[in-house]
Design an enzyme around this catalytic site. Structure first.
Site, short mmCIF file in Angstrom:
data_model
loop_
_atom_site.label_atom_id
_atom_site.label_comp_id
_atom_site.label_asym_id
_atom_site.label_seq_id
_atom_site.Cartn_x
_atom_site.Cartn_y
_atom_site.Cartn_z
CD GLN A 195 -3.38 -4.30 6.81
OE1 GLN A 195 -3.17 -3.02 6.02
NE2 GLN A 195 -4.30 -5.42 6.42
CG ASP A 242 -9.79 -0.05 5.01
OD1 ASP A 242 -9.63 -0.27 4.00
OD2 ASP A 242 -9.15 -0.61 5.99
CE LYS A 258 -3.79 -2.55 2.36
NZ LYS A 258 -4.57 -2.84 3.37
#
Ligand code: NAP
Length: 329
Positions: A98, A124, A54
């Site tokens: 994460q 997200d 990422k």
């Protein structure tokens, strides 16, 4: 006949090139690039690889992406304090924590952390406000993997409206938002999970079958209607030689990769499905690259939306892009 490959890597590349002009114009106008703060807690090797990918992709796309690390033994309060700092920072338009978080943080840690991220920085799409907007089909920030799957289907000319879609998996991060996105695109959707009775026969009704369970090669040919489009979201790290030998013939690329590394990332879908399906996304090179491309897209969208609110920028560029996409459907 072998299924057509749904080329996630190519679609992801196309999305990244479309995002590039928006990154450039935002940077020129704001005097800084769109910013993404990524938080990694602990040292899970798979998470480490995901985060590195990422960061690399964001950097290549001209975004500012910074990694904030906490040790595996850090208390949840430290993580919540870090999220709060990122919430208030002018430099970060998007925040990504994460998952999974270390077990030691407690059973409801993920929920508390996702709840703490400012909804307009929640790239997200996991904050309840964003999930609620998704349910009402007026979302701005949607979970990256399922929205990437929609891009993959659209850009591979798989018709969604009117199709029977079956999603295997009901997680908050993949299965549920996937089902909602397909529903909003007028598919007739069934969600399956570990308690679904006679899963193969339910799956066999699908014109579009999405599997997101994390069980290597679980979806065999008897789950698949001939000609169906099958999207394999699952990724499992396999070290079991006997399983790899059963799935991939000697001399194949995948088997060679296993021989070199002693491990292989395997999807939920058994390779034999390629003989039945009309289209199939590979693992790797299917959904994975799309997840990252959508993360970049969400970060740029979050940056633009914030600038429109706080600096009074017009939303013309974004509106025009959206209108073009809708007109193309
Ligand atoms: P998760 O939270 O563990 O959820 C798994 C889901 O699969 C659950 O709903 C579970 O059902 C269902 N399931 C498990 N075993 C099953 C079985 N035997 N039959 C039917 N359903 C079963 O996982 P996730 O976060 O959604 O991720 C799913 C997979 O996608 C993982 O392999 C993950 O690594 C992968 N993934 C890939 C990407 C990417 O970018 N490529 C991104 C995200 C996730 P219950 O609810 O009944 O337990």
């Amino acid at each position: 006949m072998a299924a057509r490959a749904l080329d996630g890597a190519a679609v992801a590349q196309a999305i990244r090139s479309e995002v590039a002009p928006s990154v450039a114009s935002f940077t020129a106008r704001a005097g800084r690039p769109p910013g993404l703060g990524i938080v990694l807690v602990g040292d899970d090797p798979a998470s480490d690889i995901y985060v590195r990918n990422k960061l690399k992709s964001a950097g290549e796309a001209g975004l500012r992406a910074d990694l904030k690390r906490l040790s595996a033994s850090a208390p949840l309060e430290d993580l919540l304090a870090l999220v709060e700092q990122l919430n208030h920072s002018e430099s970060y338009d998007g925040i990504l924590v994460q998952s999974p978080l270390p077990d030691a943080m407690g059973p409801d840690a993920e929920r508390r952390v996702f709840d703490a991220i400012r909804p307009d920085k929640d790239v997200d799409g996991l904050h309840p406000a964003n999930v609620g907007r998704l349910v009402q089909n007026r979302a701005t920030l949607v979970a990256c993997t399922p929205s990437g799957v929609i891009e993959l289907l659209d850009r591979s000319n798989v018709a969604i409206a009117g199709a029977r879609a079956v999603v295997i998996g009901r997680s908050d991060i993949v299965g549920k938002p996937m089902a909602l996105l397909l529903l909003h695109r007028h598919a007739t959707v069934t969600i399956c999970h570990s308690r679904t009775a006679d899963l193969p026969s339910v799956a066999r009704e699908a014109d579009i079958l999405v599997s997101a369970i994390g069980r290597p090669a679980f979806v065999t040919r008897d789950f698949v209607k001939p000609g169906a489009a099958v999207v394999d979201v699952g990724t499992s790290q396999v070290t079991d030689r006997a399983l790899v030998e059963r799935l991939f013939p000697a001399g194949s690329k995948r088997r060679d990769a296993f021989e070199r590394r002693g491990a292989l990332v395997v999807g939920d879908v058994h390779p034999e499905v390629a003989e039945v399906a009309g289209a199939l996304s590979p693992v790797p090179g299917g959904v994975g690259p799309l997840t990252i491309a959508m993360l970049l897209k969400n970060t740029v969208a979050a940056a633009q939306a914030r600038a429109e609110r706080t600096r009074g920028w017009g939303g013309t560029e974004r509106r025009h892009g959206r209108e073009r996409r809708l007109a193309a459907r």
